[in-house]
Enzyme design. Structure first.
Site, PDB file in Angstrom:
ATOM      1  N   ASP A  52      -3.269  21.436  62.555  1.00  0.00           N
ATOM      2  CA  ASP A  52      -4.281  22.703  63.409  1.00  0.00           C
ATOM      3  C   ASP A  52      -3.253  23.319  64.134  1.00  0.00           C
ATOM      4  O   ASP A  52      -3.600  24.741  64.438  1.00  0.00           O
ATOM      5  CB  ASP A  52      -5.225  22.422  64.204  1.00  0.00           C
ATOM      6  N   HIS A  77      22.047  33.969  51.875  1.00  0.00           N
ATOM      7  CA  HIS A  77      20.508  33.697  52.657  1.00  0.00           C
ATOM      8  C   HIS A  77      20.818  32.105  53.345  1.00  0.00           C
ATOM      9  O   HIS A  77      19.718  31.351  53.098  1.00  0.00           O
ATOM     10  CB  HIS A  77      19.835  33.987  52.302  1.00  0.00           C
ATOM     11  N   ASP A  92      24.949  36.757  61.086  1.00  0.00           N
ATOM     12  CA  ASP A  92      23.664  38.068  61.124  1.00  0.00           C
ATOM     13  C   ASP A  92      22.428  37.198  61.801  1.00  0.00           C
ATOM     14  O   ASP A  92      21.391  36.590  61.239  1.00  0.00           O
ATOM     15  CB  ASP A  92      23.501  37.574  59.094  1.00  0.00           C
ATOM     16  N   ASP A 150      19.009  44.861  62.824  1.00  0.00           N
ATOM     17  CA  ASP A 150      19.613  43.878  61.975  1.00  0.00           C
ATOM     18  C   ASP A 150      21.133  44.468  62.297  1.00  0.00           C
ATOM     19  O   ASP A 150      22.581  45.078  61.602  1.00  0.00           O
ATOM     20  CB  ASP A 150      19.576  44.010  60.562  1.00  0.00           C
ATOM     21  N   HIS A 199      26.366  41.667  46.536  1.00  0.00           N
ATOM     22  CA  HIS A 199      24.482  42.479  46.674  1.00  0.00           C
ATOM     23  C   HIS A 199      24.743  44.573  46.995  1.00  0.00           C
ATOM     24  O   HIS A 199      26.455  44.464  47.508  1.00  0.00           O
ATOM     25  CB  HIS A 199      24.012  41.571  47.903  1.00  0.00           C
ATOM     26  N   HIS A 210      20.182  48.221  53.556  1.00  0.00           N
ATOM     27  CA  HIS A 210      18.814  48.902  53.003  1.00  0.00           C
ATOM     28  C   HIS A 210      18.166  49.406  54.417  1.00  0.00           C
ATOM     29  O   HIS A 210      18.433  49.571  55.400  1.00  0.00           O
ATOM     30  CB  HIS A 210      17.931  47.324  52.897  1.00  0.00           C
ATOM     31  N   HIS A 246      13.499  44.528  56.196  1.00  0.00           N
ATOM     32  CA  HIS A 246      13.576  45.036  54.787  1.00  0.00           C
ATOM     33  C   HIS A 246      12.782  46.228  55.075  1.00  0.00           C
ATOM     34  O   HIS A 246      12.201  46.279  53.769  1.00  0.00           O
ATOM     35  CB  HIS A 246      14.064  44.266  53.769  1.00  0.00           C
ATOM     36  N   GLU A 267      25.869  46.978  55.059  1.00  0.00           N
ATOM     37  CA  GLU A 267      26.894  45.964  55.184  1.00  0.00           C
ATOM     38  C   GLU A 267      27.537  45.223  54.163  1.00  0.00           C
ATOM     39  O   GLU A 267      26.718  44.324  53.302  1.00  0.00           O
ATOM     40  CB  GLU A 267      25.167  44.616  55.734  1.00  0.00           C
ATOM     41  N   TYR A 303      33.105  37.269  49.801  1.00  0.00           N
ATOM     42  CA  TYR A 303      32.675  36.316  49.457  1.00  0.00           C
ATOM     43  C   TYR A 303      33.646  35.475  48.426  1.00  0.00           C
ATOM     44  O   TYR A 303      33.065  35.558  47.370  1.00  0.00           O
ATOM     45  CB  TYR A 303      31.420  35.711  49.199  1.00  0.00           C
ATOM     46  N   ARG A 310      30.644  39.812  56.310  1.00  0.00           N
ATOM     47  CA  ARG A 310      30.190  40.457  56.100  1.00  0.00           C
ATOM     48  C   ARG A 310      29.922  41.043  57.353  1.00  0.00           C
ATOM     49  O   ARG A 310      29.679  40.625  58.436  1.00  0.00           O
ATOM     50  CB  ARG A 310      28.609  40.414  55.658  1.00  0.00           C
ATOM     51  N   GLU A 331      28.293  44.415  59.499  1.00  0.00           N
ATOM     52  CA  GLU A 331      26.627  45.370  58.689  1.00  0.00           C
ATOM     53  C   GLU A 331      26.668  46.142  60.174  1.00  0.00           C
ATOM     54  O   GLU A 331      25.723  45.655  61.436  1.00  0.00           O
ATOM     55  CB  GLU A 331      25.441  44.043  58.942  1.00  0.00           C
TER      56      GLU A 331
HETATM   57 MN   LIG Z   1      21.301  43.625  56.633  1.00  0.00          MN
END
Ligand SMILES: [Mn+2]
Length: 404
Positions: free
Chosen positions: A33, A218, A235, A246, A318, A322, A329, A352, A356, A373, A375
């Site tokens: 619940d 991710h 990130d 972000d 990538h 964005h 996003h 960003e 890799y 990365r 960003e």
């Molecule tokens: Mn981002």
């Protein structure tokens, strides 16, 4: 008042006899619940400023009606206070307010023969209401509404700067705190704690990735130990008043970049800075990606990691940015008539780029498991751009001195 202004601005772009329906998100069950913390639907919040679950707004040029949960003594003891029907018109600046339980009964009398704008995809309604609406030729709200949301007003920019500032502080704290042999979840707790302390929350599940985990785009397990010779990629961004920030930073667990790490890092940094520098009104929005990929391609060729530009996607797979706003996003088209659109003042985009490098027999082992990365969040201004997250260290010497 801002929400009223937005409703009027939206109606001005729609058919004269337009009537807009927008509902909030359904609550989501986590287990038994227990529900997940409720998050208002971004379109609904943008137009109403109302954060309770089980609500639907209907408005035209003449009328604004809100359907919401009625006051309930028992439920309010268990789940918290409700605005209720009586206070809704004054608080939300609506003409009418009804219980959400009366929706099926009242809605036909409100929409009549007007042109209904409603997005069945983004807003969920129960079957009775969907059947009721199936008699109408629905038009989609998203193209118009999401163009509006793409261009941020001053109020939104100020909130997003606030979210950015909280994220910056948390990233600084992480750089100053991290030690070899810490676990990724201990690093995450720095963000959890700092965001909570500042009445903010995560805008998305944070990525806290040591060493090879940074090559999983991710990665959210956040449960491995940090090795002293590895980099860590973080990130993480705060959400304030439903607006996201972000930020990604990558830095050495032990505070000092190795030579190989420096080489790759500097390529990503050059790509990121040069990509940001081309952002201004009138420039096509894919220009930052072009700039970044060219620099990354040339940098990897110079190091002998890449033979020809055609193979770049194995190291950089990538996009370079964005839209950012109520959603991390964020909404808004990237293309118009199949062509990349141009930047306009008031847009906020991330920049960003990354590299890799997984284990690969053809590449010198000194570069293996390096994932980087960087960003930042960039506001397009009339004269160029402002980086909302600019005060967070990203030059190699800045990071090393912050960590020492
Ligand atoms: Mn981002």
């Amino acid at each position: 008042m801002i929400h009223q202004k937005r409703r009027h601005a939206l109606l001005n772009e729609l058919d004269d006899n337009a009537i807009v329906l927008v509902s909030t998100n359904p609550e989501k069950n986590r287990s038994g619940d227990v529900n997940y913390p409720f998050r208002v639907h971004s379109d609904f919040y943008y137009l109403t400023g109302f954060q309770e679950p089980e609500a639907l707004a209907v408005f035209s040029k003449e009328n604004y009606t809100i359907f919401l949960r009625p006051k309930d003594k028992i439920r309010e003891i268990w789940d918290g206070k409700r605005l209720g029907i009586d206070d809704a018109p004054n608080t939300l600046k609506s003409n009418h307010a009804f219980s959400i339980d009366l929706l099926k009964e009242k809605l036909p009398q409100i929409i009549l023969n007007n042109q209904v704008y409603f997005d069945t995809k983004t807003c969920q309604l129960d079957n009775d209401i969907s059947r009721l609406l199936s008699n109408h030729q629905l038009k989609s709200l998203a193209p118009t509404l999401h163009e509006m949301r793409l261009i941020k007003d001053m109020l939104e920019i100020n909130i997003m700067q606030k979210a950015a500032n909280i994220s910056i502080k948390a990233h600084q704290l992480a750089m100053q705190t991290i030690q070899p042999n810490m676990f990724e979840f201990e690093v995450q707790s720095i963000f959890d704690g700092y965001f909570t302390k500042n009445n903010a929350q995560h805008a998305y599940t944070p990525i806290i990735a040591g060493g090879e985990n940074a090559c999983i785009l991710h990665y959210i397990e956040n449960n491995k130990k940090l090795n002293k010779n590895d980099l860590i990629l973080i990130d993480a961004g705060a959400e304030v008043d439903c607006y996201a920030s972000d930020i990604t930073r990558t830095f050495p667990v032990n505070g000092q970049f190795s030579r190989a790490q420096k080489q790759i890092y500097q390529i990503v940094l050059d790509a990121q800075i040069n990509a940001i520098n081309v952002i201004k009104p009138g420039v096509k929005i894919n220009e930052p990606h072009k700039v970044a990929t060219n620099i990354i391609k040339q940098g990897l060729i110079n190091l002998g990691i890449l033979k020809t530009g055609a193979d770049l996607s194995q190291f950089y797979m990538h996009g370079t940015g964005h839209w950012l706003g109520l959603d991390v996003h964020d909404v808004g088209q990237y293309k118009k008539d199949d062509h990349h659109r141009k930047f306009v003042a008031g847009m906020i985009t991330t920049v960003e780029p990354g590299i890799y490098i997984r284990k690969n027999d053809k590449i010198s082992p000194i570069y293996h498991n390096i994932g980087i990365r960087i960003e930042d969040d960039v506001l397009v201004t009339t004269s160029g751009n402002t980086v909302l997250t600019k005060s967070l260290a990203k030059e190699i010497n800045e990071i090393e001195s912050l960590m020492s």
